[in-house]
Motif scaffolding. Sequence first.
Motif, mmCIF file in Angstrom:
data_model
loop_
_atom_site.group_PDB
_atom_site.id
_atom_site.type_symbol
_atom_site.label_atom_id
_atom_site.label_comp_id
_atom_site.label_asym_id
_atom_site.label_seq_id
_atom_site.Cartn_x
_atom_site.Cartn_y
_atom_site.Cartn_z
ATOM 1 N N VAL A 75 1.612 18.180 -50.839
ATOM 2 C CA VAL A 75 1.443 16.635 -50.438
ATOM 3 C C VAL A 75 0.823 15.998 -51.367
ATOM 4 O O VAL A 75 1.420 14.895 -52.005
ATOM 5 N N ASN A 76 -0.439 16.377 -51.892
ATOM 6 C CA ASN A 76 -1.289 15.514 -53.016
ATOM 7 C C ASN A 76 -0.729 15.542 -54.152
ATOM 8 O O ASN A 76 -0.807 14.647 -54.878
ATOM 9 N N ILE A 77 -0.229 16.735 -54.669
ATOM 10 C CA ILE A 77 0.468 16.649 -55.784
ATOM 11 C C ILE A 77 1.618 15.853 -56.104
ATOM 12 O O ILE A 77 1.935 15.104 -57.003
ATOM 13 N N VAL A 78 2.449 15.615 -55.076
ATOM 14 C CA VAL A 78 3.679 14.748 -55.019
ATOM 15 C C VAL A 78 3.036 13.470 -55.207
ATOM 16 O O VAL A 78 3.684 12.524 -55.818
ATOM 17 N N ASP A 79 2.015 13.211 -54.232
ATOM 18 C CA ASP A 79 1.712 11.395 -54.423
ATOM 19 C C ASP A 79 0.964 11.123 -55.488
ATOM 20 O O ASP A 79 1.052 9.981 -55.942
ATOM 21 N N THR A 80 0.414 12.284 -56.214
ATOM 22 C CA THR A 80 -0.166 12.013 -57.307
ATOM 23 C C THR A 80 0.898 11.791 -58.588
ATOM 24 O O THR A 80 0.653 10.851 -59.349
ATOM 25 N N LEU A 81 1.760 12.596 -58.584
ATOM 26 C CA LEU A 81 2.536 12.637 -59.659
ATOM 27 C C LEU A 81 3.934 11.303 -59.399
ATOM 28 O O LEU A 81 4.141 10.886 -60.500
ATOM 29 N N ALA A 82 4.033 11.223 -58.138
ATOM 30 C CA ALA A 82 5.119 10.169 -57.931
ATOM 31 C C ALA A 82 4.356 9.306 -56.794
ATOM 32 O O ALA A 82 5.045 9.591 -55.666
ATOM 33 N N PRO A 83 3.488 8.484 -57.067
ATOM 34 C CA PRO A 83 3.008 7.416 -56.103
ATOM 35 C C PRO A 83 4.195 6.573 -55.341
ATOM 36 O O PRO A 83 4.028 6.135 -54.209
ATOM 37 N N ASN A 84 5.364 6.273 -56.054
ATOM 38 C CA ASN A 84 6.607 5.461 -55.231
ATOM 39 C C ASN A 84 7.304 6.317 -54.621
ATOM 40 O O ASN A 84 8.550 5.903 -54.250
ATOM 41 N N GLY A 85 7.339 7.732 -54.653
ATOM 42 C CA GLY A 85 8.162 8.684 -53.994
ATOM 43 C C GLY A 85 8.818 9.366 -54.947
ATOM 44 O O GLY A 85 9.080 9.098 -56.251
ATOM 45 N N VAL A 86 9.660 10.550 -54.329
ATOM 46 C CA VAL A 86 10.772 11.278 -55.193
ATOM 47 C C VAL A 86 11.846 11.044 -54.581
ATOM 48 O O VAL A 86 12.085 11.168 -53.312
ATOM 49 N N GLU A 87 13.020 10.716 -55.511
ATOM 50 C CA GLU A 87 14.219 10.482 -54.813
ATOM 51 C C GLU A 87 14.911 11.778 -54.393
ATOM 52 O O GLU A 87 15.116 12.503 -55.367
#
Length: 311
Positions: free
Chosen positions: A153-165
């Motif tokens: 969860v932290n990886i995704v939010d760090t990598l893509a703060p606006n979300g992953v499509e």
Amino acid sequence: MDKRKKKRKRTKILMGLFALFLALSAYVVYEYWAGKRSANSEMTIETQADSTDFNGEESPKGKTNVLLLGIDQRGDEVTRSDTIMIGQYDAETNKVKLVSLLRDTYVNIPGSGYQKLNAAFALGGPELMRKTIQENFGIHLKYYAVVDFNGFVNIVDTLAPNGVEIEVEKDMYYKDGAGTIDLKQGKQKLTGKELLGYARFRNDARGDYARVERQQKVIKALKDQTLSFTGITKLPRVIGTIQPYLETNMGAPAILGYSKNLIINPPEQIETLSIPTDVYHTDQYVNGIGAVISHNEEETRNKIQEFLRGE
């Protein structure tokens, strides 16, 4: 232009490059420690893996196979690996392959007899999982990485703060001890928590087969996000963020080496396979173990070996 002017020009260029190098180094170090501090402040659990006891072997073909395990550690309870994958990187051909091993696959665990595949991690950590995969499928694994889902969860939010499509293929609602999944059909940007819920959704007629397909879909989306320009600039912070949630026997030189190769020469796609395949399995109930996926062991072994050999 006389020699003195040429020398001054070269000196300015070298000083400029040196200053740029220092700035980039400072940026990388700052982002790494910022990510690590943030993760440490939120971390409430630890993985149970032991990186000192993993007797990994190089693939006979010279390709690098990595055991990838996702766990959901809750307190001190014995943890079974919720996600089991083999990632393969071939530096010579620049190919990346991903094999998803269904957790309920009925296999012979060394020293414990036939059990669900994911029981190997609970019984003996990454090393027993490595032995189980080698004995049942004949695959050599050099490295392993265990990632807790909080880290994901932290990886995704760090990598893509606006979300992953992601294209969510249908409405999804499911509630268990890990929380509630409530997603609507359609293309949308998902946060780290939502993306994890999408990957773990279980209320599906095709069971774990559909689940591993979603996991593979998520990894491909994250690969594209990571190798984008903005993703690459965030890699130091991402690495710092994941470290407290990661157990691995892969040292920093290996991580940096593979990362550099993938960034400089990114693979066009990730080839995927799910084991056992639909063709070779049947659902079965075993007393004392529960619902398992029984399969043609020889066919399964041949299928995964052919895929990883490139046949």
